[in-house]
Design an enzyme around this catalytic site. Structure first.
Site, PDB file in Angstrom:
ATOM      1  N   ASN A  99      60.641  94.386 106.041  1.00  0.00           N
ATOM      2  CA  ASN A  99      62.209  94.489 106.606  1.00  0.00           C
ATOM      3  C   ASN A  99      62.291  93.738 107.939  1.00  0.00           C
ATOM      4  O   ASN A  99      63.231  93.249 108.210  1.00  0.00           O
ATOM      5  CB  ASN A  99      62.252  95.978 106.887  1.00  0.00           C
ATOM      6  CG  ASN A  99      61.235  96.661 108.006  1.00  0.00           C
ATOM      7  OD1 ASN A  99      59.979  96.354 107.970  1.00  0.00           O
ATOM      8  ND2 ASN A  99      61.749  97.702 108.680  1.00  0.00           N
ATOM      9  N   GLU A 194      52.196 102.152 112.158  1.00  0.00           N
ATOM     10  CA  GLU A 194      53.717 102.260 112.389  1.00  0.00           C
ATOM     11  C   GLU A 194      54.174 102.621 111.273  1.00  0.00           C
ATOM     12  O   GLU A 194      54.422 101.673 110.436  1.00  0.00           O
ATOM     13  CB  GLU A 194      53.966 101.013 113.298  1.00  0.00           C
ATOM     14  CG  GLU A 194      53.394 100.638 114.544  1.00  0.00           C
ATOM     15  CD  GLU A 194      53.781 101.767 115.480  1.00  0.00           C
ATOM     16  OE1 GLU A 194      54.904 102.521 115.387  1.00  0.00           O
ATOM     17  OE2 GLU A 194      53.178 101.857 116.474  1.00  0.00           O
ATOM     18  N   CYS A 228      63.096 101.099 110.223  1.00  0.00           N
ATOM     19  CA  CYS A 228      62.031 102.483 109.966  1.00  0.00           C
ATOM     20  C   CYS A 228      62.896 103.301 110.999  1.00  0.00           C
ATOM     21  O   CYS A 228      62.645 104.571 111.115  1.00  0.00           O
ATOM     22  CB  CYS A 228      60.801 102.196 110.667  1.00  0.00           C
ATOM     23  SG  CYS A 228      60.461 101.183 112.047  1.00  0.00           S
ATOM     24  N   GLU A 318      62.200 109.382 102.671  1.00  0.00           N
ATOM     25  CA  GLU A 318      63.057 108.253 103.788  1.00  0.00           C
ATOM     26  C   GLU A 318      63.895 107.418 102.881  1.00  0.00           C
ATOM     27  O   GLU A 318      63.465 106.624 102.044  1.00  0.00           O
ATOM     28  CB  GLU A 318      62.013 107.417 104.462  1.00  0.00           C
ATOM     29  CG  GLU A 318      62.694 106.550 105.615  1.00  0.00           C
ATOM     30  CD  GLU A 318      61.573 105.513 106.096  1.00  0.00           C
ATOM     31  OE1 GLU A 318      61.866 104.975 107.084  1.00  0.00           O
ATOM     32  OE2 GLU A 318      60.496 105.680 105.972  1.00  0.00           O
TER      33      GLU A 318
END
Length: 443
Positions: A99, A194, A228, A318
């Site tokens: 991303n 992460e 994120c 998500e």
């Protein structure tokens, strides 16, 4: 090897990397556009400028970070001088996501090099063009035994994870993060994960709604929602929800025009698989704005959903795309009921003019980091740690923490010889009361 101990070697390597990324900025921007139509403004704002800034900051501060840190010694060890030495872990694996494929590959690389490690970087295979440029940058900037870039798909990642590393840094989904953690556990390899999660964004009845809408639209639809730390869903107080929705619609149109597909400022979904997943999330939902899509370039318009059921697919995982569910709440009990359904999120956002309410939310919920009256911007401050908690991640980095993350903190006591207190040595007969007095004195 020289790069594990020689500070000048590390600095020269980082300086060479700085020159290379500056030279290749145009190529990087084009690659990001080719991968998912990321506009040049976003490429510079969120990727290339961040890396240049991180390099300059690291080079400037490296000497200070790397030197042994003197700490106050214990009186029980008198006379002594105590230090923390910063030691590289050794061989580090960095696995980057798609991303923000450039920033999230090079930022941890900069830190790992500064700390004196050997590094293998595995960019995402989904961002093909950006990964190719990253490989060129690494090949041009580093000696092969110092840093290598390995390209490939899932099989390559699996092969890398089967090997023994001294540290693994992974950015990506929770599902893959669990696979990485499991592989690392075989060798007791320390990891930074992460990850992400369902990031709530609360808007209470005192918020500046027009400004809140503007900042929410920016933070959510930046990179087409493939961020994120983007707001995953809104929790709007029922008294202001209709007005907030009107402002959100207006701000989306101001940002991307009547047809966002024609906007040069709105990116695309990374590939067909992720695009189809976004469409699945829209099934059986009440779309109150947007929803248009096109498979030709994996386009999905900025989309607002009204009151999706909490057990629906869009509220179970998500989103990671340009879909924004809007839920209403009446009381703090409602907030608790909804937010507590999910694992600890990477970010949480609050829009309010009541400081007491903001502090109550910050104290009540566990999350990686966040903002009051804005979104996403906490990432930009090098002095703030960035990382998750629980399912949203392990470990934090940015700024000086980058160096600390990739360094083992080695404790050293240098004991002087001019005095040697006999109390600690056997035989212990007759010394117990003196020991208790000393321990009480220094406690």
């Amino acid at each position: 090897m020289i790069f594990k101990t020689d500070l000048n070697y590390r600095k020269q390597a980082l300086l060479k990397l700085l020159l290379t990324v500056q030279k290749k900025e145009t190529e990087i921007i084009q690659a990001l556009y080719d991968d998912f139509k990321k506009p040049a403004f976003e490429a510079v704002a969120t990727e290339t400028s961040y890396i240049v800034s991180e390099l300059k900051y690291t080079i400037k501060n490296l000497n200070n970070w790397a030197k042994p840190q003197r700490v106050l010694p214990s009186f029980l060890n008198f006379p002594s001088s105590d230090f923390i030495y910063k030691e590289p872990y050794g061989k580090v694996l960095i696995m980057a996501p798609w991303n923000y494929p450039y920033q999230l590959a090079l930022a941890p690389l900069i830190a790992a090099i500064a700390a004196g490690n050997q590094v293998v970087v595995k960019p995402s295979e989904l961002a093909v063009n950006t990964s190719r440029v990253i490989a060129e940058i690494i090949a041009e900037s580093f000696e092969e035994q110092h840093v290598q870039c390995v390209l490939g798909g899932v099989e390559v990642s699996q092969n890398l994870l089967s090997q023994r590393w001294d540290y693994i840094f992974f950015t990506g989904s929770v599902a893959v993060g669990k696979i990485v953690a499991k592989a690392a556990a075989v060798h007791l390899t320390p990891v930074t994960l992460e990850l992400g999660g369902k990031n709530p964004c609360i808007i209470d009845e005192t918020a500046d709604l027009k400004l809140a809408a503007k900042r929410i639209v920016w933070g959510k639809f930046l990179n087409a929602g493939q961020t994120c730390i983007a707001p995953d869903y809104l929790l709007a107080h029922e008294h202001i929800k209709p007005k907030l929705i009107a402002y959100l619609k207006a701000e989306i149109t101001l940002a991307y025009g009547e047809n966002p597909q024609d906007s040069p400022d709105f990116p695309r979904i990374i590939n067909e698989k992720n695009w189809k997943r976004q469409l699945q999330l829209l099934e059986n939902q009440t779309v109150i704005f947007g929803g248009q899509s096109a498979i030709s370039d994996f386009y999905l318009a900025p989309t607002l959903l009204d009151e999706p059921p909490l057990d629906s697919l869009v509220m179970q995982e998500e989103i990671f795309g340009p879909i924004l569910p809007i839920l209403s709440y009446d009381s703090e009990a409602d907030l608790d009921k909804i937010i507590s359904r999910y694992e600890k999120p990477l970010s949480l956002y609050i829009f309010t003019q009541q400081n007491s309410f903001a502090e109550k939310i910050i104290d009540r919920f566990s999350f990686g980091g966040g903002c009051v009256n804005d979104t996403v911007i906490h990432f930009a401050n090098k002095r703030l740690p960035f990382g998750g908690v629980g399912h949203s991640g392990i470990g934090a980095y940015h700024g000086k923490l980058n160096f600390q993350l990739f360094s083992h903190q080695k404790a050293i006591v240098k004991k002087a010889n001019w005095l040697d207190i006999p109390l600690k040595y056997a035989p212990y007969q007759g010394k117990l009361q003196s020991l208790k007095k000393m321990l009480k004195w220094f406690s």
